[in-house]
Design a protein around this motif. Structure first.
Motif, PDB file in Angstrom:
ATOM      1  N   ARG A 183     130.632  20.932 -11.843  1.00 13.01           N
ATOM      2  CA  ARG A 183     130.447  21.548 -13.309  1.00 13.01           C
ATOM      3  C   ARG A 183     129.084  22.323 -12.787  1.00 13.01           C
ATOM      4  N   GLY A 184     129.334  23.539 -12.831  1.00 12.22           N
ATOM      5  CA  GLY A 184     127.898  24.285 -12.575  1.00 12.22           C
ATOM      6  C   GLY A 184     127.499  23.925 -11.365  1.00 12.22           C
ATOM      7  N   ASN A 185     126.276  23.414 -11.419  1.00 14.49           N
ATOM      8  CA  ASN A 185     125.519  23.080  -9.947  1.00 14.49           C
ATOM      9  C   ASN A 185     125.445  21.595  -9.805  1.00 14.49           C
ATOM     10  N   MET A 186     126.242  20.932 -10.506  1.00 15.63           N
ATOM     11  CA  MET A 186     126.273  19.531 -10.512  1.00 15.63           C
ATOM     12  C   MET A 186     127.628  18.990  -9.734  1.00 15.63           C
ATOM     13  N   VAL A 187     127.682  17.899  -8.988  1.00 13.49           N
ATOM     14  CA  VAL A 187     128.667  17.384  -8.342  1.00 13.49           C
ATOM     15  C   VAL A 187     128.800  15.899  -8.372  1.00 13.49           C
ATOM     16  N   PHE A 188     129.859  15.369  -8.936  1.00  6.74           N
ATOM     17  CA  PHE A 188     130.003  14.021  -9.088  1.00  6.74           C
ATOM     18  C   PHE A 188     131.042  13.601  -7.844  1.00  6.74           C
ATOM     19  N   VAL A 189     130.625  12.403  -7.098  1.00  2.78           N
ATOM     20  CA  VAL A 189     131.374  11.971  -6.082  1.00  2.78           C
ATOM     21  C   VAL A 189     131.533  10.391  -6.175  1.00  2.78           C
ATOM     22  N   THR A 190     132.676   9.977  -5.538  1.00  2.00           N
ATOM     23  CA  THR A 190     133.097   8.415  -5.607  1.00  2.00           C
ATOM     24  C   THR A 190     133.810   8.158  -4.304  1.00  2.00           C
ATOM     25  N   THR A 191     133.626   6.985  -3.867  1.00  2.00           N
ATOM     26  CA  THR A 191     134.540   6.380  -2.982  1.00  2.00           C
ATOM     27  C   THR A 191     134.393   4.839  -3.096  1.00  2.00           C
ATOM     28  N   SER A 192     135.354   4.119  -2.302  1.00  2.00           N
ATOM     29  CA  SER A 192     135.532   2.593  -2.564  1.00  2.00           C
ATOM     30  C   SER A 192     134.923   1.846  -1.247  1.00  2.00           C
ATOM     31  N   TYR A 193     135.476   0.669  -1.165  1.00  2.70           N
ATOM     32  CA  TYR A 193     135.162  -0.257  -0.010  1.00  2.70           C
ATOM     33  C   TYR A 193     133.475  -0.452  -0.242  1.00  2.70           C
ATOM     34  N   ARG A 194     133.144  -0.905  -1.283  1.00  2.00           N
ATOM     35  CA  ARG A 194     131.919  -1.286  -1.900  1.00  2.00           C
ATOM     36  C   ARG A 194     130.609  -0.142  -1.565  1.00  2.00           C
ATOM     37  N   THR A 195     131.051   0.838  -1.840  1.00  3.06           N
ATOM     38  CA  THR A 195     130.358   1.995  -2.016  1.00  3.06           C
ATOM     39  C   THR A 195     129.869   2.247  -3.384  1.00  3.06           C
ATOM     40  N   GLY A 196     130.562   3.241  -4.170  1.00  6.01           N
ATOM     41  CA  GLY A 196     130.133   3.551  -5.705  1.00  6.01           C
ATOM     42  C   GLY A 196     130.317   4.943  -5.724  1.00  6.01           C
ATOM     43  N   SER A 197     129.419   5.590  -6.840  1.00  8.20           N
ATOM     44  CA  SER A 197     129.647   6.846  -7.303  1.00  8.20           C
ATOM     45  C   SER A 197     128.266   7.368  -7.541  1.00  8.20           C
ATOM     46  N   ALA A 198     128.220   8.770  -7.536  1.00  8.54           N
ATOM     47  CA  ALA A 198     126.833   9.445  -7.708  1.00  8.54           C
ATOM     48  C   ALA A 198     126.922  10.825  -8.314  1.00  8.54           C
ATOM     49  N   LEU A 199     126.140  11.139  -9.020  1.00  9.59           N
ATOM     50  CA  LEU A 199     126.018  12.686  -9.593  1.00  9.59           C
ATOM     51  C   LEU A 199     125.032  13.214  -8.703  1.00  9.59           C
ATOM     52  N   LEU A 200     125.177  14.620  -8.108  1.00  8.55           N
ATOM     53  CA  LEU A 200     124.267  15.348  -7.545  1.00  8.55           C
ATOM     54  C   LEU A 200     123.945  16.555  -8.213  1.00  8.55           C
ATOM     55  N   ARG A 201     122.561  17.003  -8.222  1.00  7.79           N
ATOM     56  CA  ARG A 201     122.235  18.226  -8.551  1.00  7.79           C
ATOM     57  C   ARG A 201     122.085  19.141  -7.362  1.00  7.79           C
ATOM     58  N   ILE A 202     122.647  20.361  -7.076  1.00  9.12           N
ATOM     59  CA  ILE A 202     122.807  21.104  -5.931  1.00  9.12           C
ATOM     60  C   ILE A 202     121.790  22.384  -6.301  1.00  9.12           C
ATOM     61  N   ALA A 203     120.719  22.315  -5.268  1.00  9.50           N
ATOM     62  CA  ALA A 203     119.723  23.396  -5.588  1.00  9.50           C
ATOM     63  C   ALA A 203     119.610  24.336  -4.141  1.00  9.50           C
ATOM     64  N   ARG A 204     119.041  25.503  -4.513  1.00 13.12           N
ATOM     65  CA  ARG A 204     119.077  26.460  -3.378  1.00 13.12           C
ATOM     66  C   ARG A 204     117.672  26.843  -3.283  1.00 13.12           C
ATOM     67  N   LYS A 205     117.009  26.952  -2.297  1.00 10.85           N
ATOM     68  CA  LYS A 205     115.663  27.506  -1.998  1.00 10.85           C
ATOM     69  C   LYS A 205     115.761  28.566  -0.666  1.00 10.85           C
ATOM     70  N   GLY A 206     115.981  29.838  -1.021  1.00 10.44           N
ATOM     71  CA  GLY A 206     116.041  30.856   0.072  1.00 10.44           C
ATOM     72  C   GLY A 206     117.512  30.322   0.840  1.00 10.44           C
TER      73      GLY A 206
END
Length: 201
Positions: free
Chosen positions: A54-77
């Motif tokens: 959604r926009g510049n936000m990315v939600f990712v998730t996997t199993s096998y004792r890992t989990g989930s995260a929300l990432l903010r994607i940013a560009r500088k040059g």
């Protein structure tokens, strides 16, 4: 990696996102150039669920004792960065396979390795709104339509209809369709108001 590639326009650049064996990655669509990566949610067995963008936000998730995260994607040059907004450990939310969906401001999906515990969590904060007992056994593939979630459970093929409301969990109904051999892993599909269910061959 078993994840389906997700196309997205982030910071004005068309890119393809996926999860491979070492983590979530993005490449530039026009050239294939690596843009950014995030390894914390990767595992060495099977990385299955597709990212949500959604926009510049990315939600990712996997199993096998890992989990989930929300990432903010940013560009500088020409440099790209995936900043971790929040991380949820495997006790909070990890999607084995079956995927997750974004409806409004909330993510819905099945939690747990070889489990499909229905979960609603807030996309921007990771706060879990509800997490009841699973109505079926095994992992669950999830589909969203008309304000409802359709969960299909792998062990019995059970179908559960759940309201997509963050304020409370409401299981409206369940049924068991005809079952083939092996696990019911194929995702449900809706086309022209018909629900299609496939089981192996």
């Amino acid at each position: 990696g078993y994840t389906t590639i997700v196309p997205a326009d982030i910071e004005g650049v068309r890119q393809y996102l996926t999860i491979v064996g070492r983590g979530a990655i993005s490449v530039e669509a026009a050239t294939g150039r690596f843009l950014w990566g995030y390894n914390r949610i990767a595992n060495r067995t099977a990385n299955v669920s597709s990212p949500i963008v959604r926009g510049n936000m990315v939600f990712v998730t996997t199993s096998y004792r890992t989990g989930s995260a929300l990432l903010r994607i940013a560009r500088k040059g020409e440099a790209w960065n995936a900043e971790e907004v929040y991380f949820l450990g495997p006790r909070d939310f990890e999607n084995h396979h079956g995927g997750v969906v974004l409806a409004g401001d909330h993510v819905y999906g099945g939690d747990g390795q070889n489990k499909g515990v229905p979960v609603c969590l807030e996309f921007e904060t990771g706060n879990i709104c509800w997490k009841p007992e699973a109505p079926g056994k095994g992992s669950a593939a999830v589909l969203y339509a008309d304000g409802h979630l359709i969960f299909r459970y792998q062990d019995e093929g059970l179908i559960a209809l759940i309201e997509a409301k963050p304020d409370e969990y409401h299981l409206k109904s369940t049924f068991k369709p005809l079952k083939g051999s092996g696990p019911a892993w194929a995702h449900p599909v809706i086309h022209e108001s018909k629900l299609y269910l496939r089981h192996n061959n």
